[in-house]
Design a protein around this motif. Sequence first.
Motif, PDB file in Angstrom:
ATOM      1  N   ALA A   1       0.850  -0.979  -0.060  1.00  0.00           N
ATOM      2  CA  ALA A   1      -0.179  -0.039   0.122  1.00  0.00           C
ATOM      3  C   ALA A   1       0.760   1.039  -0.189  1.00  0.00           C
ATOM      4  CB  ALA A   1      -1.049  -0.261   1.356  1.00  0.00           C
ATOM      5  N   ALA A   2       2.197   0.905   0.859  1.00  0.00           N
ATOM      6  CA  ALA A   2       2.864   2.123   0.716  1.00  0.00           C
ATOM      7  C   ALA A   2       4.115   2.306  -0.284  1.00  0.00           C
ATOM      8  CB  ALA A   2       4.027   2.658   2.303  1.00  0.00           C
ATOM      9  N   GLY A   3       4.014   1.425  -1.577  1.00  0.00           N
ATOM     10  CA  GLY A   3       4.743   1.123  -2.566  1.00  0.00           C
ATOM     11  C   GLY A   3       6.428   0.977  -2.074  1.00  0.00           C
ATOM     12  N   ARG A   4       6.296   0.454  -0.588  1.00  0.00           N
ATOM     13  CA  ARG A   4       7.264  -0.347  -0.397  1.00  0.00           C
ATOM     14  C   ARG A   4       8.111  -1.525  -1.001  1.00  0.00           C
ATOM     15  NH1 ARG A   4       5.486   0.883   4.681  1.00  0.00           N
ATOM     16  NH2 ARG A   4       5.851  -1.389   5.405  1.00  0.00           N
ATOM     17  N   THR A   5       9.382  -1.365  -1.208  1.00  0.00           N
ATOM     18  CA  THR A   5      10.233  -2.810  -1.715  1.00  0.00           C
ATOM     19  C   THR A   5      10.616  -3.750  -1.352  1.00  0.00           C
ATOM     20  OG1 THR A   5      11.848  -1.955  -2.332  1.00  0.00           O
ATOM     21  CG2 THR A   5       9.772  -1.719  -3.758  1.00  0.00           C
ATOM     22  N   GLU A   6      10.008  -4.367   0.082  1.00  0.00           N
ATOM     23  CA  GLU A   6      11.279  -4.917   1.105  1.00  0.00           C
ATOM     24  C   GLU A   6       9.915  -6.696   0.784  1.00  0.00           C
ATOM     25  OE1 GLU A   6       9.237  -2.298   2.390  1.00  0.00           O
ATOM     26  OE2 GLU A   6      10.283  -1.246   3.587  1.00  0.00           O
ATOM     27  N   ASP A   7      11.154  -7.553   0.350  1.00  0.00           N
ATOM     28  CA  ASP A   7      10.105  -8.407  -1.002  1.00  0.00           C
ATOM     29  C   ASP A   7      11.108  -9.715  -0.141  1.00  0.00           C
ATOM     30  OD1 ASP A   7      12.245  -7.600  -1.806  1.00  0.00           O
ATOM     31  OD2 ASP A   7      12.149  -8.737  -3.396  1.00  0.00           O
ATOM     32  N   THR A   8      11.834  -9.530   0.564  1.00  0.00           N
ATOM     33  CA  THR A   8      12.845 -10.662   0.479  1.00  0.00           C
ATOM     34  C   THR A   8      12.424 -11.290   2.305  1.00  0.00           C
ATOM     35  OG1 THR A   8      13.798 -10.835  -1.180  1.00  0.00           O
ATOM     36  CG2 THR A   8      14.889 -12.337   0.657  1.00  0.00           C
ATOM     37  N   LEU A   9      12.089 -12.137   3.034  1.00  0.00           N
ATOM     38  CA  LEU A   9      12.430 -12.635   4.318  1.00  0.00           C
ATOM     39  C   LEU A   9      14.006 -13.603   4.710  1.00  0.00           C
ATOM     40  CD1 LEU A   9       8.817 -14.356   5.393  1.00  0.00           C
ATOM     41  CD2 LEU A   9      10.245 -11.552   5.462  1.00  0.00           C
ATOM     42  N   PHE A  10      14.644 -13.408   4.965  1.00  0.00           N
ATOM     43  CA  PHE A  10      16.231 -13.504   5.267  1.00  0.00           C
ATOM     44  C   PHE A  10      16.180 -14.109   6.004  1.00  0.00           C
ATOM     45  CE2 PHE A  10      20.731 -13.205   5.582  1.00  0.00           C
ATOM     46  CZ  PHE A  10      21.103 -14.302   5.070  1.00  0.00           C
TER      47      PHE A  10
END
Length: 205
Positions: free
Chosen positions: A192-201
């Motif tokens: 919704a905020a347009g952020r790109t935290e796409d991966t869990l490490f």
Amino acid sequence: MGNLEMSTGDMRDVIRLLTAVERTPEQDRVLAAAREQCTRADARFENEGVRLDVPVAQALEDLLEGAPSADEGPGYMYAFQALVAVQFSDTCDLGHWNRPSWFHTVDDEMTRLGVPGDLAPASLLFGGPPLRLPHPGDAVPRMGTFPASRAAEVVEAYEAVLDRLDPDVRETAEVLLGPMRDEAREWEAAKAAGRTEDTLFFWLH
């Protein structure tokens, strides 16, 4: 055997830094922080009397050059983790585990009850980095990556079998279930905020 941690971020930033022909000022800043972390890791190993065939700081330079100087060694895993650590969120502590192999036992019971294999704990935690690295050699360190967009799938799959799990297995599943619930909500907020935290490490060390 080791501490298990989880963090979130944009893995594309890590890969871009490793493959950049000309780095941006921001990438140079990030790389300087990663180099410092690698140097601290080498100092810690030296203090503990641990000798790595390829020191972590050298392993990082090898990765940046795209030419690892050894086929095996944990230094490369530590170097890659340093790049992740300086670009991802603060870590979530998932506890100390004496036997990482226990997660494979958990996988066996959960998949028997219908959890898809690619969502089972060991698959999440130990699937490896998103690029080919020299084999670490020993049981640790271990790492895994998982798409943040699929966190809700993990929650749904685990909740569907939770009441049928052996108590010890259920306890392990719940260690992951709590953070995954949080990550499922965070993913929706990030979109919704347009952020790109796409991966869990995941990092066991």
